[in-house]
Design an enzyme around this catalytic site. Structure first.
Site, PDB file in Angstrom:
ATOM      1  N   SER A   1       7.398  -5.284   6.734  1.00 49.73           N
ATOM      2  CA  SER A   1       6.899  -6.259   7.713  1.00 49.73           C
ATOM      3  C   SER A   1       7.732  -7.530   7.752  1.00 49.73           C
ATOM      4  O   SER A   1       7.208  -8.640   7.559  1.00 49.73           O
ATOM      5  CB  SER A   1       5.447  -6.582   7.406  1.00 49.73           C
TER       6      SER A   1
ATOM      7  N   ASP B   1       5.468  -3.688  10.820  1.00 48.10           N
ATOM      8  CA  ASP B   1       4.014  -3.449  10.815  1.00 48.10           C
ATOM      9  C   ASP B   1       3.408  -3.474  12.214  1.00 48.10           C
ATOM     10  O   ASP B   1       2.450  -2.748  12.504  1.00 48.10           O
ATOM     11  CB  ASP B   1       3.283  -4.416   9.872  1.00 48.10           C
TER      12      ASP B   1
ATOM     13  N   ARG C   1       0.844  -1.193   0.000  1.00 47.16           N
ATOM     14  CA  ARG C   1       0.000   0.000   0.000  1.00 47.16           C
ATOM     15  C   ARG C   1       0.880   1.244   0.000  1.00 47.16           C
ATOM     16  O   ARG C   1       1.917   1.294   0.669  1.00 47.16           O
ATOM     17  CB  ARG C   1      -0.880   0.049   1.253  1.00 47.16           C
TER      18      ARG C   1
HETATM   19  C1  BG6 Z   1      -2.236  -4.070   7.356  1.00 45.93           C
HETATM   20  C2  BG6 Z   1      -0.988  -3.326   7.719  1.00 45.93           C
HETATM   21  O1  BG6 Z   1      -3.335  -3.373   7.699  1.00 45.93           O
HETATM   22  O2  BG6 Z   1      -2.188  -5.328   7.999  1.00 45.93           O
HETATM   23  C3  BG6 Z   1       0.198  -4.104   7.195  1.00 45.93           C
HETATM   24  O3  BG6 Z   1      -1.012  -2.033   7.196  1.00 45.93           O
HETATM   25  C4  BG6 Z   1       0.187  -5.457   7.799  1.00 45.93           C
HETATM   26  O4  BG6 Z   1       1.368  -3.446   7.503  1.00 45.93           O
HETATM   27  C5  BG6 Z   1      -1.117  -6.130   7.524  1.00 45.93           C
HETATM   28  O5  BG6 Z   1       1.270  -6.216   7.339  1.00 45.93           O
HETATM   29  C6  BG6 Z   1      -1.203  -7.476   8.132  1.00 45.93           C
HETATM   30  O6  BG6 Z   1      -2.302  -8.109   7.657  1.00 45.93           O
HETATM   31  P1  BG6 Z   1      -2.355  -9.107   6.421  1.00 45.93           P
HETATM   32  O7  BG6 Z   1      -3.571  -9.898   6.703  1.00 45.93           O
HETATM   33  O8  BG6 Z   1      -2.437  -8.260   5.208  1.00 45.93           O
HETATM   34  O9  BG6 Z   1      -1.084  -9.893   6.485  1.00 45.93           O
HETATM   35  C1  GLC Z   2       6.233 -12.011   9.899  1.00 45.47           C
HETATM   36  C2  GLC Z   2       7.376 -11.022   9.907  1.00 45.47           C
HETATM   37  C3  GLC Z   2       7.127  -9.939  10.923  1.00 45.47           C
HETATM   38  C4  GLC Z   2       5.755  -9.331  10.684  1.00 45.47           C
HETATM   39  C5  GLC Z   2       4.709 -10.395  10.703  1.00 45.47           C
HETATM   40  C6  GLC Z   2       3.329  -9.847  10.437  1.00 45.47           C
HETATM   41  O1  GLC Z   2       6.245 -12.668  11.115  1.00 45.47           O
HETATM   42  O2  GLC Z   2       8.567 -11.682  10.208  1.00 45.47           O
HETATM   43  O3  GLC Z   2       8.094  -8.952  10.818  1.00 45.47           O
HETATM   44  O4  GLC Z   2       5.499  -8.394  11.669  1.00 45.47           O
HETATM   45  O5  GLC Z   2       5.000 -11.354   9.724  1.00 45.47           O
HETATM   46  O6  GLC Z   2       3.202  -9.253   9.208  1.00 45.47           O
END
Ligand code: BG6
Ligand code: GLC
Ligand code: BG6
Ligand code: GLC
Length: 941
Positions: free
Chosen positions: A605, A659, A541
């Protein structure tokens, strides 16, 4: 007398077609489609009444649950004895269901013998009748040389209304037809049979199931036709059963799946609801029956009464001078002298009139050919009404099934048995035609039960045996997923130990405990426009966040979502970062801000070793990423280089943020008590505010900073804080808790399915906790379990399809849908269908159960982990009681119907001294990254 003569004079004068006078005389028996639709609607209302617990007691149509939950699926096997009592014949049988024969190739062998029942037993003591039944059974075993020593499973077709509490327990509600034995009403018929068998002695028989004949017929026909979900008897009596959704059957607990309901439709009208359709002849038939006032609908339809109905009409017409010149014989006055077999003979296609003449002559009448035509027509009208009424009832049942399943058209098969249906020459055709006319949108097939109901009864027993063993095996398979409180407590303890070890260790540790260089949560004074890039969840995003100057807690967000193709995730690092730069370029174009050189925060992340807020060395990829040449490199530099390569716009990358940290910050903007960030999405992870003094791994760094070298730190003014801890210096730690278990510490709860998922993953041996708990893996765990169950023949009829072998078919969103309580099983089936999995109703129950076990374990494990984190914070602060908020994000948490609830409940139980509030993040972690950027930028400005 005068009136009689007048009528006969009038008719003879007209010299009309003899059928016309019958038509007029029996006007009330000739039902039009509108009337049939009306009757059908009334019957539908009666079914509802019978199913509801409030009105069931008073309902005329009893709608009895049968505890038969599925039709045969062809895997049934075994040898059974069967008893068939209550139709026109009492039979004893041996039924062999052969294994592996395939359901259409004569997989069942049967031997049977009919035993007469002496008349006096029909009206004698019930125990004597059952004594005769068990003696006949013994005789049968003897005659067929079937060993008396071996234990024989037995299936019992009992064609009377019984209130069943289980397959092998049924309390007789009342006799009917020509049965009237004393002393059994209200008694358990299966128990009575067992006692009779014991009294007979020398028989080792186990009564497994008792079924109504309608049910047994449905099962018999269901053996050859999987669409057969209705059973119909038009014989001595009449009745129908069908597969109802369990959620509509108030009298049985549970709402998953279906159960066969024995409607006992013969009782329709017993509460006077059919009075406007009842003729004087029906009243007379009823009054002279064994059970006056009962089984009104049955008496208008079934074989036991049809001949009698014709006799009464003919008698009345003769008395009125409309037949036989007004002459009546004693035989015609005698009950039972016209039978249903006579009715059938009179309506025979070619010989019908001759047969009629013979029958009437036999009754000492002297019929003219017009008399014969007229009497034949009486039969036709009576039997036509019978098939019309049965069609109306059937139409009601079929419409109900169609409505239940929310279908516009229905494909269904009705299994039928009974002497009327089998021997009356026109009956089946008429019945089929009217049903199809009343329900033009349904494709209804009728199948005559070729071998009576016994095969079906044996199948019920076989299905019961199969389901019981299936249940045992499914339970055994899922048992390792069902964690005890002790196990969860252990996970909490191990997580806690992992957190502590990670904080202390200067080298690598299973839980990495990475410093984030974020020292405080936001205080609402942040302002300005920032760009945020968010990589590593389901999507990439790009966001523009504008914190309004002077306006606390007021941020405007613009964003665009980009998918990252798998080949980019797993290609070269350069390709990946070039792709990101391209998405950013597109976003800046979209926002018209190409030349702004905005300060930017980068939510990345994945685990990064940070030495400052704007540098982060990727330790290792996780989840679905595996781009080359990134691990061990600073991801901020990689992004800067890609932007430089593009040479089209510039960004001031101020911060790189996990994240979890972004989510915590984003939520803390709304709730100052938020000091934990949790992600339960593609991956799983937690961050929290730790006291600096506990962070030993970067001691050397802090040593420096404490001497005043705070260059790289994001440090701002104090925000609103928990009372008493404002002055304690803290830093947010990205735990990377997904690594718990990488040293084998979770091996005792890891199942063979998890082992398989781990081995097939991009990072075998790594992120073991994550692989038990996060969206990227749960579907795969489910798939492994389903594969195993299918290989064991417990699912999808043992067919392991290519679809089932395809990794990744069960995305989190499907798990969430499958587990939604609002979905009927049919919808679960249609989701599975979309995935290319053809399931039966039973399959879909098991699939849902597997999803439930896997996702529940995931939520419990996260809850146990969370309990460890909050307990640690509480102890850090030396508090008896901690109030804290967790900012949460991720598709699993937000979309799954039960995950959040189970997680919270587990954390509550395992951390009783903490009051934890879970606050879902509204705008993702990008806003948090922007907040961190704002703080860092303000610090520098
Ligand atoms: C989002 C965050 O809302 O949620 C991201 O902005 C995050 O940074 C994500 O990694 C995690 O959720 P998913 O289900 O997309 O892995
Ligand atoms: C994985 C990544 C970690 C992140 C998580 C959720 O565990 O290693 O950094 O926060 O996924 O997205
Ligand atoms: C038989 C079944 O074929 O049909 C019995 O085996 C059932 O279980 C019977 O009761 C119904 O028909 P009838 O005409 O014998 O009452
Ligand atoms: C009677 C019985 C019913 C049975 C039917 C057909 O209506 O009450 O249980 O199914 O006859 O035999």
């Amino acid at each position: 007398m005068f009136a009689v003569h007048l009528v006969s004079f009038f008719f003879s004068k007209l010299q009309e077609d003899p059928t016309k006078k019958v038509d007029r005389f029996l006007y009330a028996m000739r039902l039009h489609d509108d009337q049939l639709k009306d009757i059908s609607a009334r019957f539908q209302a009666e079914m509802k009444k019978g199913l509801s617990s409030e009105s069931n007691a008073a309902a005329a149509v009893k709608m009895l649950p049968t505890h038969v939950r599925s039709t045969p699926d062809g895997t049934e096997k075994g040898q059974f004895l069967a008893l068939d009592l209550g139709g026109s014949k009492f039979k004893v049988l041996q039924v062999k269901v052969r294994e592996g024969m395939g359901i259409k190739r004569g997989g069942v062998e049967m031997e049977e013998r009919t035993y007469p029942i002496p008349k006096e037993l029909l009206i004698g003591k019930g125990t004597e009748l059952f004594g005769h039944v068990s003696e006949s059974l013994k005789d049968f075993l003897h005659q067929r040389n079937i060993s008396l020593e071996k234990k024989h499973p037995l299936a019992f077709t009992f064609s009377f209304p019984c209130e069943q509490t289980a397959l092998d327990q049924g309390f007789l509600l009342g006799w009917g037809k020509n049965y009237r034995p004393r002393g059994l009403q209200g008694k358990d018929v299966v128990q009575t049979l067992r006692e009779a068998i014991d009294r007979t002695g020398g028989l080792d028989v186990e009564v497994l199931a008792m079924v109504n004949d309608t049910v047994a017929t449905m099962m018999t026909c269901g053996f050859d036709d999987e669409y057969c979900e209705v059973g119909l008897i038009i014989g001595t009596g009449t009745n129908a059963c069908y597969m109802e959704e369990l959620r509509h059957i108030d009298l049985v607990e549970g709402d998953e799946g279906r159960m066969c309901v024995n409607t006992e439709w013969g009782g329709f009208g017993d509460d006077d609801s059919l009075n406007d359709y009842i003729t004087e002849f029906d009243r007379d038939v009823d009054a002279a029956s064994n059970n006056p006032g009962k089984q009104i609908f049955e008496k208008m339809i079934s074989g036991m009464y049809l001949g009698e109905l014709v006799r009464l009409v003919v008698l009345k017409m003769a008395k009125l001078g409309l037949l036989f010149d007004g002459r009546v014989s004693d035989a015609l006055r005698t009950k039972g002298k016209i039978t249903t077999a006579h009715v059938a003979a009179m309506e025979e296609y070619k010989n019908g009139l001759k047969n009629t003449k013979d029958i009437l002559t036999e009754l000492d009448l002297n019929p003219t050919s017009d008399d014969c035509i007229a009497v034949q027509h009486v039969s036709t009208i009576a039997s036509f009404r019978s098939s019309n009424l049965a069609a109306a009832g059937l139409a009601a049942i079929l419409s109900r099934i169609k409505q239940n399943r929310n279908l516009r058209s229905l494909r269904i098969t009705v299994g039928v048995d009974g002497t009327v249906y089998k021997t009356h020459p026109q009956y089946p055709k008429r019945l089929h035609k009217v049903v199809r006319r009343l329900l033009p949108e349904c494709h209804v097939r009728f199948v005559l039960s070729d071998s009576g109901s016994s095969k079906g009864a044996a199948l019920v027993s076989a299905v019961a045996q199969r389901l019981a063993s299936q249940r045992r095996q499914v339970d055994e398979t899922l048992a390792p997923f069902r964690l005890s409180q002790e196990q969860l407590q252990l996970v909490k303890t191990r997580m806690r130990a992992g957190l502590e070890a990670g904080l202390k260790s200067k080298g690598p540790s299973t839980i990495k405990m990475l410093p984030s260089f974020v020292y405080r949560t936001p205080d609402g004074t942040e302002k300005g426009k920032y760009l945020a890039l968010d990589l590593g969840g389901t999507n990439f995003r790009a966001l523009l966040v504008n914190f309004k100057k002077g306006l606390q807690h007021n941020a405007r967000l613009y964003h665009k979502i980009y998918t990252i193709p798998q080949e980019i995730m797993q290609g070269t690092g350069e390709e990946l970062f070039d792709h990101i730069a391209q998405c950013v370029s597109d976003f800046l174009d979209y926002m018209g801000m190409k030349n702004a050189r905005l300060p930017a925060g980068f939510t990345f992340s994945f685990p990064c070793e940070q030495t400052a807020i704007d540098t982060g060395t990727l330790v290792s990829w996780t989840k679905g990423y595996k781009a080359t040449d990134c691990e061990g490199h600073d991801v901020v530099s990689l992004l800067r280089e890609a932007i430089k390569r593009r040479n089209e716009f510039d960004l001031d990358i101020v911060a790189v943020v996990n994240d979890t940290v972004g989510t915590m910050m984003s939520c803390a903007y709304e709730d100052p008590q938020c000091e934990i960030g949790l992600i339960a999405g593609t991956g799983t992870n937690v961050c929290y505010m730790e006291e600096l003094k506990n962070i030993k791994k970067t001691e050397h760094k802090f040593g420096k900073t404490e001497k005043g070298e705070k260059e790289d730190m994001v440090e701002g003014t104090e925000g609103e804080k928990n009372e008493g801890d404002a002055e304690i210096p803290k830093m947010c730690i990205n735990t990377e808790w997904g690594g718990l278990g990488d040293d084998g510490s979770l091996d005792d709860i890891i199942t063979p399915y998890d082992v398989e998922v781990n081995q097939n993953s991009l990072n075998p041996g790594k992120q073991r906790f994550e692989k038990l708990t996060s969206g990227m893996y749960l579907g795969e765990v489910v798939r492994q379990v389903l594969l195993d169950l299918t290989r064991g023949g417990l699912l999808f009829r043992g067919h392991v399809t290519e679809t089932l072998k395809t990794p990744g078919i069960f995305q989190t969103k499907y798990l969430s849908q499958i587990e939604s309580d609002r979905l009927a099983l049919l919808q679960v089936r249609s989701i599975l269908q979309q995935l290319g999995l053809n399931s039966t109703c039973d399959d879909s129950i098991i699939v849902k159960e597997v999803c439930g076990a896997v996702s529940r374990r995931a939520a419990q494990l996260c809850g146990a982990g969370m309990a460890a984190v909050v307990e640690k914070i509480r102890e850090n602060r030396g508090l008896d009681h901690l109030n804290i908020t967790v900012g949460v994000d991720g598709a699993l948490y937000k979309l799954h119907p039960h995950f959040a609830g189970v997680l919270q409940e587990t954390a509550r139980i395992l951390a009783p001294q903490c009051n934890v509030t879970f606050l879902p993040s509204e705008e993702g972690s990008g806003k948090g990254a922007a907040l961190i950027t704002a703080v860092a930028r303000q610090k520098h400005d």
